[in-house]
Write an enzyme that holds these catalytic residues in place. Structure first.
Site, short mmCIF file in Angstrom:
data_model
loop_
_atom_site.label_atom_id
_atom_site.label_comp_id
_atom_site.label_asym_id
_atom_site.label_seq_id
_atom_site.Cartn_x
_atom_site.Cartn_y
_atom_site.Cartn_z
N HIS A 9 0.75 -1.25 -0.04
CA HIS A 9 -0.12 -0.11 -0.16
C HIS A 9 0.97 1.27 -0.25
O HIS A 9 2.20 1.16 0.21
CB HIS A 9 -0.88 0.12 1.14
CG HIS A 9 -0.04 0.09 2.51
ND1 HIS A 9 0.48 -0.90 3.38
CD2 HIS A 9 0.29 1.26 3.37
CE1 HIS A 9 1.17 -0.46 4.23
NE2 HIS A 9 1.00 0.94 4.41
N HIS A 17 5.76 6.11 -0.85
CA HIS A 17 6.38 4.97 -1.17
C HIS A 17 5.50 3.57 -1.11
O HIS A 17 4.54 3.65 -0.31
CB HIS A 17 8.02 4.92 -0.42
CG HIS A 17 7.39 4.90 1.27
ND1 HIS A 17 7.02 5.59 1.97
CD2 HIS A 17 7.50 3.55 1.81
CE1 HIS A 17 6.92 5.21 3.01
NE2 HIS A 17 7.05 3.74 2.99
#
Length: 178
Positions: free
Chosen positions: A37, A120
């Site tokens: 995620h 990220h």
């Protein structure tokens, strides 16, 4: 007491590409692809009443879907690496969504996030990886690129108290459709 955070989900095809980066890094604990995620805001351990306030407050966000591009790899850690990740190209839309969540959560009394936001996708936690191990792994795979995708919603995740990496559960989903 739930441990919560908000994030963007990763499509299965992108998750498959990320999972092909697994391996070759001594001392790494690889994240399962279903737990990939993009974190927007870590909330932490809060009581049930505050969790309900968070869920309700996030429901007021009205934003358009966001184009997401993953390109390149990196690591976090001052002196000793603690995670390797795929870079999410920053965009104004992503920054605005993250900033709006930050403001909303502060308004309901949660402390501000101290770290600068770096979008990220964490691929692995580095338990005993050395700087040299991580540098070699990044050099071998650093040209990573994934096809772009559109994030059509953000979610409120819960996690078990641990060192991170999942399993994560979607508690609420919020469409991105202004």
């Amino acid at each position: 007491m739930p441990r919560l955070f908000t994030g963007l989900e990763i499509p299965a095809e992108t998750g498959l590409m990320l999972s092909m980066l697994r391996g070759g890094l001594r001392g790494a604990r690889w994240i399962d692809p279903e737990n990939y995620h993009i974190t927007l805001r870590f909330i932490g351990d809060i009581d049930d009443r505050t969790a309900d306030e968070v869920a309700e407050a996030l429901d007021r966000i009205r934003r358009d879907p966001i184009d997401i591009r993953l390109s390149g790899l990196g690591s976090f850690g001052n002196g000793k690496p603690h995670a390797v990740w795929a870079r999410v190209e920053p965009t104004p839309e992503l920054a605005e969504l993250q900033s709006e969540q930050e403001r909303i959560l502060q308004r309901i009394g949660l402390p501000s996030e101290r770290r600068k936001y770096t979008p990220h996708v964490t691929i692995a936690r580095c338990r005993t990886s050395s700087n040299e191990d991580v540098a070699r792994w990044l050099a071998d795979r650093g040209n990573f690129q994934a096809p772009p995708f559109v994030a059509g919603r953000f979610v409120l995740y819960s996690a078990k108290a641990s060192v991170g990496g999942g399993p994560y559960l979607v508690e609420e989903a919020y469409p991105l459709a202004a």
